[in-house]
Motif scaffolding. Structure first.
Motif, PDB file in Angstrom:
ATOM      1  N   ARG A 154     -18.192 -23.716   5.425  1.00 34.24           N
ATOM      2  CA  ARG A 154     -18.682 -25.199   5.876  1.00 34.24           C
ATOM      3  C   ARG A 154     -17.625 -26.046   5.607  1.00 34.24           C
ATOM      4  O   ARG A 154     -16.938 -26.168   4.623  1.00 34.24           O
ATOM      5  N   ASP A 158     -18.759 -34.589   9.306  1.00 28.11           N
ATOM      6  CA  ASP A 158     -19.934 -34.933  10.094  1.00 28.11           C
ATOM      7  C   ASP A 158     -19.455 -34.432  11.380  1.00 28.11           C
ATOM      8  O   ASP A 158     -19.027 -35.041  12.405  1.00 28.11           O
ATOM      9  N   LYS A 161     -22.933 -31.991  16.977  1.00 26.88           N
ATOM     10  CA  LYS A 161     -23.934 -30.890  17.056  1.00 26.88           C
ATOM     11  C   LYS A 161     -24.097 -30.558  18.572  1.00 26.88           C
ATOM     12  O   LYS A 161     -24.693 -31.321  19.384  1.00 26.88           O
ATOM     13  N   ILE A 163     -25.635 -27.128  19.022  1.00 25.91           N
ATOM     14  CA  ILE A 163     -26.314 -25.801  18.658  1.00 25.91           C
ATOM     15  C   ILE A 163     -27.776 -25.542  19.426  1.00 25.91           C
ATOM     16  O   ILE A 163     -27.537 -24.515  20.133  1.00 25.91           O
ATOM     17  N   GLN A 207     -21.261 -22.485  18.784  1.00 24.28           N
ATOM     18  CA  GLN A 207     -22.340 -22.648  17.871  1.00 24.28           C
ATOM     19  C   GLN A 207     -22.063 -22.601  16.301  1.00 24.28           C
ATOM     20  O   GLN A 207     -22.559 -23.706  15.747  1.00 24.28           O
ATOM     21  N   SER A 210     -19.879 -25.632  15.420  1.00 15.32           N
ATOM     22  CA  SER A 210     -20.631 -26.641  15.318  1.00 15.32           C
ATOM     23  C   SER A 210     -21.435 -26.786  14.033  1.00 15.32           C
ATOM     24  O   SER A 210     -21.469 -27.801  13.445  1.00 15.32           O
ATOM     25  N   LYS A 211     -22.179 -25.746  13.560  1.00 18.01           N
ATOM     26  CA  LYS A 211     -22.961 -25.806  12.458  1.00 18.01           C
ATOM     27  C   LYS A 211     -22.388 -26.091  11.131  1.00 18.01           C
ATOM     28  O   LYS A 211     -22.527 -26.748  10.349  1.00 18.01           O
ATOM     29  N   ASN A 213     -19.441 -27.629  11.147  1.00 15.73           N
ATOM     30  CA  ASN A 213     -18.719 -29.041  11.059  1.00 15.73           C
ATOM     31  C   ASN A 213     -17.216 -29.117  11.253  1.00 15.73           C
ATOM     32  O   ASN A 213     -16.637 -29.839  10.866  1.00 15.73           O
TER      33      ASN A 213
END
Length: 325
Positions: A154, A158, A161, A163, A207, A210-211, A213
């Motif tokens: 990760r 920020d 998103k 998802i 996905q 995005s999760k 970041n």
């Protein structure tokens, strides 16, 4: 942002603007992927400590000649050029590259998802061995290992998103456990990554990014033929998602030879009033015809419709055979 290439691989000359959505269309082996790889390498080349390492890791030496040249410019604050001669590569840069532009992601194939869990295990083994002074390095292709890292670790940024938007398309989501292993969750059932369809993995990569970041404003996302493994209906969904990311501030370069994907990107970008530039890769050159999207797209669709001309000729021959008895 602008990137120029001369005499690299199949490319004789290319000048491409990366601002919002950029689409390069053309047949196989016309240099489309080379642009994305050069952009990825160039950004990393001038921002990391070990200069000239990234081109060596991504390209082979025989990909260049003593007339090869790459130039990149970001606004008026930064520019860098890389040239080759008979003996040495020469990197020259000036200005300071904005931090946001250092986040470059290259997605070459959804098949990389098959190695995420193995990558996690390899990292644990290498970490354990290093405690005993044993340095064992498992060498993966650099673009693959870079993406695997971003899928496994990760980021503190920020991120944007998307998802839930992807969940609506694929009917589920990807779950990452504490040690970096990934499973696909659908209808409350856990499906092993190796048993998950390639089309779902294509969306799954975005996905997870995005999760984790990595999709942030002004980051650069390079998608190499994202339509591969996608049904035409899902190609439209992917195009819609790409335009959504551009709206959110991600700069995206797409290489494609799918008329469905290209037309969908054209239509969605026009509908959402997103800046989009289309280029044709042909005969060693990548350019926009008369600086016009409409003229370039007309030529692109003309090239991509050539298989239908073959079908028309087959139909004519069949009709002639029937008439001749």
């Amino acid at each position: 942002m602008e990137i120029q290439l001369k005499n690299i691989g199949m490319i004789k000359e290319a000048s491409i603007k990366i601002d919002g959505l950029t689409v390069i269309a053309g047949e196989n082996d016309t240099g489309k992927s080379t642009v994305g790889k050069a952009l990825f390498a160039m950004i990393n080349e001038v921002t990391k400590v070990h200069k000239l390492a990234f081109f060596d890791r991504i390209f082979h030496e025989n990909y260049f000649s003593n007339q090869s040249h790459v130039f990149i410019k970001i606004d008026d604050t930064f520019q860098a050029s890389l040239t080759w001669n008979d003996e040495d590569k020469i990197l020259e840069s000036e200005g300071k590259i904005p931090k946001e532009f250092t986040n470059v992601i290259f997605i070459e194939t959804p098949f990389v998802m098959n190695f995420v869990n193995s990558f996690s295990q390899i990292n644990k083994i290498q970490s354990r061995l290093s405690l005993y002074g044993d340095n064992i390095i498992i060498d993966l292709p650099f673009l693959t290992s870079d993406l695997l890292f971003k899928l496994s670790i990760r980021n503190n940024n920020d991120g944007i998103k998307i998802i839930n938007e992807i969940k609506k398309v694929i009917g589920g989501f990807f779950e990452i456990d504490d040690i970096g292993n990934i499973d696909f969750i659908k209808n409350n059932k856990k499906i092993d990554i190796l048993n998950t369809a390639m089309g779902i993995k294509t969306f799954g990569i975005l996905q997870i990014l995005s999760k984790n970041n990595y999709l942030i404003k002004d980051s650069i996302l390079i998608l190499d033929e994202p339509e591969v493994h996608l049904h035409p209906k899902w190609q439209l969904k992917m195009a819609e998602l790409i335009v959504l990311l551009v709206q959110s501030g991600v700069k995206i370069l797409v290489n494609s030879h799918s008329p469905y994907m290209i037309e969908a990107l054209q239509r969605y970008s026009e509908r959402e009033k997103v800046t989009a530039d289309f280029y044709l890769a042909e005969d060693g050159y990548i350019n926009k015809i008369n600086d016009s999207n409409s003229q370039t797209l007309e030529k692109i669709f003309e090239k991509l419709s050539e298989p239908f001309d073959v079908f028309d000729e087959m139909d004519s021959q069949s009709m002639k055979s029937l008439l001749d008895g």
